[in-house]
Design an enzyme around this catalytic site. Structure first.
Site, PDB file in Angstrom:
ATOM      1  N   ARG A 105       4.907 -11.258  -4.955  1.00  0.00           N
ATOM      2  CA  ARG A 105       3.962 -10.262  -4.431  1.00  0.00           C
ATOM      3  C   ARG A 105       2.869  -9.876  -5.427  1.00  0.00           C
ATOM      4  NH1 ARG A 105       8.300  -5.495  -3.563  1.00  0.00           N
ATOM      5  NH2 ARG A 105       6.784  -4.755  -2.046  1.00  0.00           N
ATOM      6  N   ASP A 258      14.635   2.845   6.151  1.00  0.00           N
ATOM      7  CA  ASP A 258      13.340   2.844   6.844  1.00  0.00           C
ATOM      8  C   ASP A 258      13.507   3.236   8.313  1.00  0.00           C
ATOM      9  OD1 ASP A 258      12.560   1.717   4.416  1.00  0.00           O
ATOM     10  OD2 ASP A 258      12.604  -0.331   5.221  1.00  0.00           O
TER      11      ASP A 258
END
Length: 302
Positions: A105, A258
């Site tokens: 990333r 989440d």
């Protein structure tokens, strides 16, 4: 009561590895605040939920935007970089459903969120609530992270509210001291807190759950939920939470926190009391951990 919510963060390409079939991998898309945005919108379809990020101009980025459209997320603040792509991660789970990750990333487009074409923070000012996490902060360069943190007090002074999940990932930070400094700054601008007890203890060195709650309330974080895994959540005032049975089977714990955040916020922001919102978040998370991957298929959730 908020009706328009902006969720800010990173969406990555997810490769799901399967030891039983080592030459193949499932492809999906996920990211902590992205997962929350999807579950929030599914549970509260009348709310306006927008996602704020930067992607590339590649086919995988196109597929991510198509997924946002399918999930009815607002995409007006999805910027597109001409020379970067989304980050990527590979995930595998053990027999107990615990996850391990490999990340690529460093060149992700979201790291240039404030570089041309740049996000204008004034475009967030009209939202009733902005939701972000420590991952949202960690993927930004230092100068851009401070710009976002400096903006939050002005946004709140004008009537906006902030929901925050510390979601501490050590590998994303240059050092723990920097993480503690900036995550504390975010907590001090938080109206709805969604911490996980393990993350908070790991980062701030709290000795137990009570110490976590004492520290957060001392910083003004008095509303929200402390996530405690299969023990169930409790309010941030330390009172007893609702009776929340653990999931009957954990296949994959990805996005447990989440999805809790999405279920909790959906219930709370549509008028449920705190106990009902805690139970709603836990029930959704218990569903999600019985499925593989971060985003449960819509038909399975319904």
């Amino acid at each position: 009561m908020p009706t328009d919510i902006a969720c800010l963060g990173e969406v990555m390409v997810e490769l799901s590895l399967n030891d039983a079939s080592p030459d193949t991998a499932g492809i999906g898309f996920a990211g902590d605040t992205f997962n929350t945005a999807i579950y929030l919108k599914r549970k509260a379809p009348s709310m306006g939920v927008s996602y704020v990020t930067k992607l590339g101009q590649d086919k995988l980025s196109d597929r991510i935007v198509a997924l946002m459209d399918a999930e009815e997320l607002g995409t007006d603040l999805v910027l597109r970089s001409p020379d970067r792509m989304p980050g990527l991660y590979a995930i595998s789970t053990d027999t107990a459903g615990e996850r391990s990750f490999l990340y690529w990333r460093d060149r992700a487009a979201v790291r240039t969120l404030f570089a041309p074409p740049a996000l204008d923070l004034d475009d967030l000012a009209w939202f009733d609530l902005v939701y972000l996490s420590a991952i949202s902060l960690a993927v930004l360069p230092e100068e851009d992270r401070q710009r976002l943190l400096d903006w939050l007090p002005h946004y709140r002074a004008d009537g906006g509210r902030v929901a925050f999940d510390s979601n501490y990932r050590p590998a994303l930070w240059a050092d723990p001291a920097l993480a503690r400094r900036d995550i504390e700054r975010a907590w001090r601008q938080t109206d709805i807190g969604l911490p996980s007890v393990d993350d908070e203890m790991a980062l701030f060195g709290d000795t137990d759950e009570a110490a976590v709650l004492t520290r957060l309330t001392g910083w003004g974080v008095t509303s929200g939920a402390l996530k405690r895994g299969d023990r169930g959540p409790c309010p941030l005032d330390g009172s007893a939470g609702p009776d929340c049975p653990p999931a009957p089977q954990v296949i994959d714990s990805t996005a447990a926190g989440d999805s809790f955040n999405g279920g909790y916020l959906a219930a709370r922001l549509t008028g449920a009391d705190d106990s009902e919102a805690l139970a709603a978040g836990h029930a959704l998370a218990a569903q999600v951990v019985q499925q593989r991957g971060a985003i449960m298929p819509r038909d399975a959730q319904e």
